[in-house]
Write a protein that holds these residues in place. Sequence first.
Motif, mmCIF file in Angstrom:
data_model
loop_
_atom_site.group_PDB
_atom_site.id
_atom_site.type_symbol
_atom_site.label_atom_id
_atom_site.label_comp_id
_atom_site.label_asym_id
_atom_site.label_seq_id
_atom_site.Cartn_x
_atom_site.Cartn_y
_atom_site.Cartn_z
ATOM 1 N N ALA A 219 74.539 -50.220 151.443
ATOM 2 C CA ALA A 219 75.545 -49.248 152.137
ATOM 3 C C ALA A 219 74.815 -47.656 151.892
ATOM 4 O O ALA A 219 74.362 -47.290 151.014
ATOM 5 N N ASP A 220 75.181 -46.834 152.994
ATOM 6 C CA ASP A 220 74.674 -45.543 153.066
ATOM 7 C C ASP A 220 75.930 -44.722 152.271
ATOM 8 O O ASP A 220 76.569 -44.272 153.452
ATOM 9 N N VAL A 221 75.916 -44.430 151.185
ATOM 10 C CA VAL A 221 76.946 -43.795 150.857
ATOM 11 C C VAL A 221 76.692 -42.820 149.632
ATOM 12 O O VAL A 221 75.541 -42.871 149.161
ATOM 13 N N PRO A 222 77.444 -41.748 149.217
ATOM 14 C CA PRO A 222 77.158 -40.547 148.454
ATOM 15 C C PRO A 222 76.733 -41.375 147.106
ATOM 16 O O PRO A 222 77.240 -42.425 146.761
ATOM 17 N N PRO A 223 76.089 -40.540 146.080
ATOM 18 C CA PRO A 223 75.930 -41.121 144.627
ATOM 19 C C PRO A 223 77.121 -41.282 144.009
ATOM 20 O O PRO A 223 78.358 -40.607 144.227
ATOM 21 N N ALA A 224 77.072 -42.215 143.003
ATOM 22 C CA ALA A 224 78.274 -42.463 142.268
ATOM 23 C C ALA A 224 77.737 -42.961 140.627
ATOM 24 O O ALA A 224 76.790 -43.470 140.624
ATOM 25 N N LEU A 225 78.791 -42.390 139.608
ATOM 26 C CA LEU A 225 78.397 -43.048 138.383
ATOM 27 C C LEU A 225 79.857 -43.846 137.958
ATOM 28 O O LEU A 225 80.832 -43.418 138.201
ATOM 29 N N LEU A 226 79.678 -45.044 137.796
ATOM 30 C CA LEU A 226 80.695 -46.099 137.339
ATOM 31 C C LEU A 226 80.451 -46.138 135.644
ATOM 32 O O LEU A 226 79.204 -46.757 135.044
ATOM 33 N N SER A 227 81.366 -45.617 134.834
ATOM 34 C CA SER A 227 81.010 -45.508 133.353
ATOM 35 C C SER A 227 82.362 -45.770 132.755
ATOM 36 O O SER A 227 83.370 -45.818 133.134
ATOM 37 N N SER A 228 82.274 -45.950 131.166
ATOM 38 C CA SER A 228 83.477 -46.354 130.353
ATOM 39 C C SER A 228 83.048 -45.965 128.835
ATOM 40 O O SER A 228 81.667 -45.588 128.641
ATOM 41 N N TYR A 229 84.006 -46.439 128.123
ATOM 42 C CA TYR A 229 83.785 -46.233 126.741
ATOM 43 C C TYR A 229 84.183 -47.516 125.860
ATOM 44 O O TYR A 229 84.842 -48.276 126.408
ATOM 45 N N SER A 230 83.527 -47.306 125.024
ATOM 46 C CA SER A 230 83.460 -48.740 124.188
ATOM 47 C C SER A 230 84.910 -49.413 124.060
ATOM 48 O O SER A 230 84.904 -50.618 123.966
ATOM 49 N N SER A 231 86.000 -48.655 123.708
ATOM 50 C CA SER A 231 87.262 -49.210 123.412
ATOM 51 C C SER A 231 87.916 -49.522 124.544
ATOM 52 O O SER A 231 89.126 -50.183 124.653
#
Length: 450
Positions: A219-231
């Motif tokens: 897909a031609d889409v803007p940049p993204a960051l998918l993140s989370s924290y340990s708990s």
Amino acid sequence: MRITRHYLTLAGRRVHYRMCGEGPPVLLIHQSPRSSDEYRQVMTQWGERFTCIAPDSPGFGQSDPLPIDRPTTEDFADAILAFAQAVGFHGIAAYGFHSGGIFLMNALKRHPERFVALAVGGYPCFHPHELDDVGEAYLRPFHPQPYGEHLLWAWNRMLEQSWYFPWYKPEQARRMSAPHADPMVLHPQVMDLLASGDAYRHGYRAALSAGYDVPPADADVPPALLSSYSSDPMTAHMARFPALPTGWSTAEQPDPAAHYSANADWLAQYPAPGFAPVQDNDRGFLSVRTNAFDGLIHWRGQGDVLHLPGPGRSLDLLPEGVLAIDLPGHGLSDPWPGDPPLDWADWQAVIDAATRALGAREVTSEPLLPGEPELLFPDLSPDRYGNHLVNGWALLRAGHAFAPRYAITRDTMTPMAEGAMDVDCLAREHLALMRSSAARALHQARLSTR
């Protein structure tokens, strides 16, 4: 760093939002069943680098629900895009957590041209067998009950969601890694739930029934960051993601503080264009500064007469349309910076400043309740077991049948107005009382003027 608060009407629906900081604008979308209040600390930190704009999603906080019986993910996503356009975004850089991230992801997938960049915390990728855990059983109907039973449920539901996932399955296999029972953390979460009422289910249902909306790898889409924290239970889901589009990445942080710091650093790489926010002119928040107070005063309405709710009450309990304010430590106005003053002069200075700002010519106040201030307004500080919520409810019920409301005898019985024990009316009164950190002080200060 000061957070300001605003209202905006979109297609007849009122939207409340918070704003803070300077720099490129970043849109913050909260999780369910919270409100933009969830981001207060984040906004004061990110405000050094961004102009943070955080709306209450439809049906949450102070925003009206969508006029739809069963809104979908697309409906909530469209509401975000409509708000962003209304406040002046020309390219959206955004962060959303859990359901907030789900709605943003759906908006980006369908309208990538509207976005500059997207950061999402805790995006889910459920296996089919896990969807039963987050279906209708997760979304218990929530309505006020005569004796406050709903308050105990609300407290324990929010409490135990940090113990088990899902919250309604208290089993060893469902245990969470970071349980807590901090009443100061729980209280604002529960207050957000109480403010939403049964509408809380709409946002949850829309998010939890959403499909996996991460765009395909090509897909031609803007940049993204998918993140989370340990708990966060959604952290494990990142390993399930299929190939991501170019410019997309995942990351795990050790705790929420590191998570928000990393997301701010990432978003700083993709500044959005500047914008010029707008707001309604029939309600809002005045910035008031006196010798004793420096904060926001919630106001609403029009007219020459400024109405002041009584101690422990708020302008939401007054007729719609009249000009009114919430005094400090009441309703949606800011609290006093320290102990609420007992000197009426400090309260009068705030009233005078608001009167001038709103162009009122006269001020009127609701009458004081009969009785002793310390008994009329006992300590309702958050309690580990949620007793403060039930105590406040019981006090209000008694107040519709006895005066003073803490003295229950034959001699203190009063006539009961029709509908006095209507649970929806009691729920509104209860919200006002539980938001009133300065009720006793206001009552005492007004007594001193007699």
